[in-house]
Design a protein around this motif. Structure first.
Motif, PDB file in Angstrom:
ATOM      1  N   ASP A 199       4.378  30.487  17.816  1.00 55.14           N
ATOM      2  CA  ASP A 199       2.895  30.397  17.367  1.00 55.14           C
ATOM      3  C   ASP A 199       3.118  29.042  16.519  1.00 55.14           C
ATOM      4  OD1 ASP A 199       0.859  30.611  14.791  1.00 55.14           O
ATOM      5  OD2 ASP A 199       0.276  32.244  16.404  1.00 55.14           O
ATOM      6  N   SER A 200       2.276  28.041  16.488  1.00 54.18           N
ATOM      7  CA  SER A 200       2.305  27.008  15.831  1.00 54.18           C
ATOM      8  C   SER A 200       1.866  26.813  14.330  1.00 54.18           C
ATOM      9  CB  SER A 200       1.363  25.929  16.663  1.00 54.18           C
ATOM     10  OG  SER A 200       0.409  26.152  16.344  1.00 54.18           O
ATOM     11  N   ARG A 201       1.272  28.159  13.823  1.00 56.61           N
ATOM     12  CA  ARG A 201       0.839  28.334  12.431  1.00 56.61           C
ATOM     13  C   ARG A 201       1.841  29.222  11.995  1.00 56.61           C
ATOM     14  NH1 ARG A 201      -0.649  24.160  13.929  1.00 56.61           N
ATOM     15  NH2 ARG A 201      -2.851  23.303  13.607  1.00 56.61           N
ATOM     16  N   GLN A 202       2.122  30.147  12.309  1.00 56.07           N
ATOM     17  CA  GLN A 202       3.109  31.229  11.564  1.00 56.07           C
ATOM     18  C   GLN A 202       4.217  30.557  11.372  1.00 56.07           C
ATOM     19  OE1 GLN A 202       3.170  34.735  14.193  1.00 56.07           O
ATOM     20  NE2 GLN A 202       1.170  35.203  13.799  1.00 56.07           N
ATOM     21  N   ILE A 203       4.677  29.575  11.730  1.00 58.57           N
ATOM     22  CA  ILE A 203       5.859  28.788  11.528  1.00 58.57           C
ATOM     23  C   ILE A 203       5.723  28.249   9.913  1.00 58.57           C
ATOM     24  CG2 ILE A 203       5.363  26.329  12.262  1.00 58.57           C
ATOM     25  CD1 ILE A 203       8.318  26.531  13.296  1.00 58.57           C
ATOM     26  N   TYR A 204       4.649  28.300   9.183  1.00 59.75           N
ATOM     27  CA  TYR A 204       4.596  27.652   8.180  1.00 59.75           C
ATOM     28  C   TYR A 204       4.303  28.796   7.034  1.00 59.75           C
ATOM     29  CZ  TYR A 204       3.528  23.241  10.209  1.00 59.75           C
ATOM     30  OH  TYR A 204       3.505  21.982  11.118  1.00 59.75           O
ATOM     31  N   ARG A 205       5.158  28.464   5.737  1.00 63.76           N
ATOM     32  CA  ARG A 205       5.055  29.576   4.741  1.00 63.76           C
ATOM     33  C   ARG A 205       3.845  29.261   3.917  1.00 63.76           C
ATOM     34  NH1 ARG A 205      10.602  27.870   4.472  1.00 63.76           N
ATOM     35  NH2 ARG A 205      10.193  25.967   3.005  1.00 63.76           N
ATOM     36  N   GLY A 206       3.365  30.277   3.238  1.00 61.61           N
ATOM     37  CA  GLY A 206       2.255  30.381   2.253  1.00 61.61           C
ATOM     38  C   GLY A 206       0.748  30.743   3.068  1.00 61.61           C
ATOM     39  N   ILE A 207       0.827  31.017   4.113  1.00 55.73           N
ATOM     40  CA  ILE A 207      -0.481  31.113   4.784  1.00 55.73           C
ATOM     41  C   ILE A 207      -0.342  32.624   5.854  1.00 55.73           C
ATOM     42  CG2 ILE A 207      -1.526  29.013   4.640  1.00 55.73           C
ATOM     43  CD1 ILE A 207      -0.759  28.383   7.479  1.00 55.73           C
ATOM     44  N   PRO A 208       0.194  33.562   5.277  1.00 54.34           N
ATOM     45  CA  PRO A 208       0.608  34.747   6.107  1.00 54.34           C
ATOM     46  C   PRO A 208      -0.668  35.515   6.760  1.00 54.34           C
ATOM     47  CG  PRO A 208       0.961  35.190   3.912  1.00 54.34           C
ATOM     48  CD  PRO A 208       0.920  33.869   3.896  1.00 54.34           C
ATOM     49  N   ILE A 209      -1.826  35.374   5.809  1.00 57.20           N
ATOM     50  CA  ILE A 209      -2.900  36.283   6.202  1.00 57.20           C
ATOM     51  C   ILE A 209      -3.549  35.652   7.203  1.00 57.20           C
ATOM     52  CG2 ILE A 209      -5.125  37.272   5.257  1.00 57.20           C
ATOM     53  CD1 ILE A 209      -3.649  37.496   2.662  1.00 57.20           C
ATOM     54  N   GLY A 210      -4.076  34.404   7.027  1.00 53.23           N
ATOM     55  CA  GLY A 210      -4.926  33.427   8.213  1.00 53.23           C
ATOM     56  C   GLY A 210      -4.438  33.407   9.431  1.00 53.23           C
ATOM     57  N   THR A 211      -2.988  33.466   9.343  1.00 51.72           N
ATOM     58  CA  THR A 211      -2.126  33.227  10.617  1.00 51.72           C
ATOM     59  C   THR A 211      -1.627  34.479  11.196  1.00 51.72           C
ATOM     60  OG1 THR A 211      -0.307  32.819   9.532  1.00 51.72           O
ATOM     61  CG2 THR A 211      -1.488  30.885  10.000  1.00 51.72           C
ATOM     62  N   GLU A 238       7.757  31.591   9.236  1.00 55.39           N
ATOM     63  CA  GLU A 238       7.699  31.041   7.811  1.00 55.39           C
ATOM     64  C   GLU A 238       8.845  30.125   7.562  1.00 55.39           C
ATOM     65  OE1 GLU A 238       5.392  34.358   5.585  1.00 55.39           O
ATOM     66  OE2 GLU A 238       7.266  35.019   6.192  1.00 55.39           O
ATOM     67  N   LYS A 239       9.093  29.214   8.373  1.00 58.73           N
ATOM     68  CA  LYS A 239      10.237  28.427   8.462  1.00 58.73           C
ATOM     69  C   LYS A 239      10.066  27.052   7.534  1.00 58.73           C
ATOM     70  CE  LYS A 239      13.273  25.654  11.529  1.00 58.73           C
ATOM     71  NZ  LYS A 239      13.559  25.449  12.903  1.00 58.73           N
ATOM     72  N   LEU A 240       8.855  26.474   7.869  1.00 61.37           N
ATOM     73  CA  LEU A 240       8.405  25.265   7.131  1.00 61.37           C
ATOM     74  C   LEU A 240       7.455  25.302   6.229  1.00 61.37           C
ATOM     75  CD1 LEU A 240       8.033  23.397  10.581  1.00 61.37           C
ATOM     76  CD2 LEU A 240       9.932  23.627   9.331  1.00 61.37           C
ATOM     77  N   GLN A 241       7.358  24.181   5.042  1.00 61.17           N
ATOM     78  CA  GLN A 241       6.569  23.981   4.029  1.00 61.17           C
ATOM     79  C   GLN A 241       5.272  23.344   4.762  1.00 61.17           C
ATOM     80  OE1 GLN A 241       6.736  24.861   1.040  1.00 61.17           O
ATOM     81  NE2 GLN A 241       8.978  25.132   0.837  1.00 61.17           N
ATOM     82  N   ILE A 242       3.997  23.800   4.294  1.00 58.06           N
ATOM     83  CA  ILE A 242       2.873  23.271   4.865  1.00 58.06           C
ATOM     84  C   ILE A 242       2.746  21.792   5.315  1.00 58.06           C
ATOM     85  CG2 ILE A 242       0.343  23.103   4.422  1.00 58.06           C
ATOM     86  CD1 ILE A 242       0.471  25.580   3.225  1.00 58.06           C
ATOM     87  N   GLY A 243       3.003  20.847   4.510  1.00 58.02           N
ATOM     88  CA  GLY A 243       3.043  19.666   4.684  1.00 58.02           C
ATOM     89  C   GLY A 243       4.169  18.996   5.746  1.00 58.02           C
ATOM     90  N   GLU A 244       4.949  19.767   6.193  1.00 58.73           N
ATOM     91  CA  GLU A 244       6.163  19.448   7.021  1.00 58.73           C
ATOM     92  C   GLU A 244       5.568  19.177   8.262  1.00 58.73           C
ATOM     93  OE1 GLU A 244      10.201  20.833   6.711  1.00 58.73           O
ATOM     94  OE2 GLU A 244       9.328  22.109   5.396  1.00 58.73           O
TER      95      GLU A 244
END
Length: 307
Positions: free
Chosen positions: A34-46, A63-69
């Motif tokens: 999942d191209s969005r679940q890989i980011y931290r800080g946005i678990p509800i929307g993803t 939840e591997k990456l920071q949002i800006g990566e």
């Protein structure tokens, strides 16, 4: 030979719980595609697997990456192939699941030979986006590559512009480059597609959006609002709430647009997946997660005892 089980399907169909059941039966982790679940800080929307679900079953690529990566399908391919090499040392079976079409294709088929776009062309396309607008570029993409136009998120200017950049660089369609000769993998692939009747999918999507709002999606979106320029947040759920914060829509309008745009994305996923003849489809309105497990068991370990 080693085997990768791929469980895919549209948003809201029920992949997470089904995969937990499959992972539990085979005692294996889940690789998240999942191209969005890989980011931290946005678990509800993803709709990221919850803390309890991740305690129940190990999840990779979550939840591997920071949002800006920056991250893309080619990088995902490289990371997952390395991970699979490690996982296959201890088990003959691995499990990957998700709904990000290009990420799944990248692992199963390999990315095509996508060239580097010249800087002058990048600047030209950036200027054209500003001067002509996204709608004009979408129309150009429709003429030059109708197959990709049919499945791309036409509200995502980065994907539209990138496709046109590749088309103008190579004089070929973006589709033809993405669907070139498949890479040979040192493992077999079993693809399971989960589906439901369209009306049921839409009802589940609407309910899930309401549940996300109750869980705190509004507050989550507000917390990342200062980072809205990052590509990780250029996605359904956040874009609509950002427009609410800007005063463009009321909250009720934003919620309805989240539901509508999620349903639209669901249709795009189904269009993409249905062109893959290797997928075995299972209708979850007629079958249970245990039925999915049993089908996979028969394909992977037919001599095992029944679960």
């Amino acid at each position: 030979m080693k085997k990768l089980i791929v469980i895919l399907g549209p948003t809201g169909v029920g992949k997470t719980e089904t995969c937990l059941r499959v992972a539990g039966y085979f005692h294996i982790p889940v690789i998240n595609a999942d191209s969005r679940q890989i980011y931290r800080g946005i678990p509800i929307g993803t709709a990221t697997p919850t803390h309890e679900q991740q305690l129940r079953t190990k999840h990779y690529m979550v939840e591997k990456l920071q949002i800006g990566e920056y991250y893309n399908a080619s990088m995902f391919e490289d990371d997952v192939i390395i991970l699979l090499n490690e996982l296959f040392r201890s088990d003959d079976v691995a499990l990957m699941s998700g709904g990000s079409m290009m990420y799944i294709d990248a692992v199963c088929n390999g990315m095509g030979d996508i060239p580097t776009v010249p800087d002058d062309l990048r600047q030209t396309m950036k200027r054209r986006l500003q001067e002509e607008g996204l709608e004009s570029l979408c129309e150009e993409l429709r003429r030059l590559d109708p197959e990709y136009y049919a499945i791309v998120d036409r509200h995502n200017y980065r994907r539209v512009v990138h496709a046109l950049e590749i088309i103008h660089t190579t004089r070929q369609t973006f589709t033809s480059l993405r669907t070139g000769e498949k890479k040979q993998r040192p493992f077999n692939i079993l693809k399971i597609g989960l589906t439901r009747p369209r009306e049921q999918l839409y009802e589940r999507i609407n309910t899930r959006v309401d549940d996300m709002m109750k869980q705190g999606l509004l507050e989550e979106a507000l917390s990342v609002f200062p980072q809205r320029s990052f590509n990780a947040l250029n996605t359904v759920g956040y874009k609509e709430l950002f427009a609410f914060f800007d005063g463009t829509w009321t909250l009720e309008e934003a919620i309805e647009r989240i539901k509508g745009n999620t349903r639209r994305y669901c249709r795009k996923q189904l269009t993409w997946f249905q062109r893959d003849k290797d997928i075995h489809w299972i209708d979850l309105s007629k079958a249970s997660a245990d039925d999915v497990v049993e089908y996979i068991r028969q394909q992977v370990r037919p001599t095992d005892d029944q679960p």
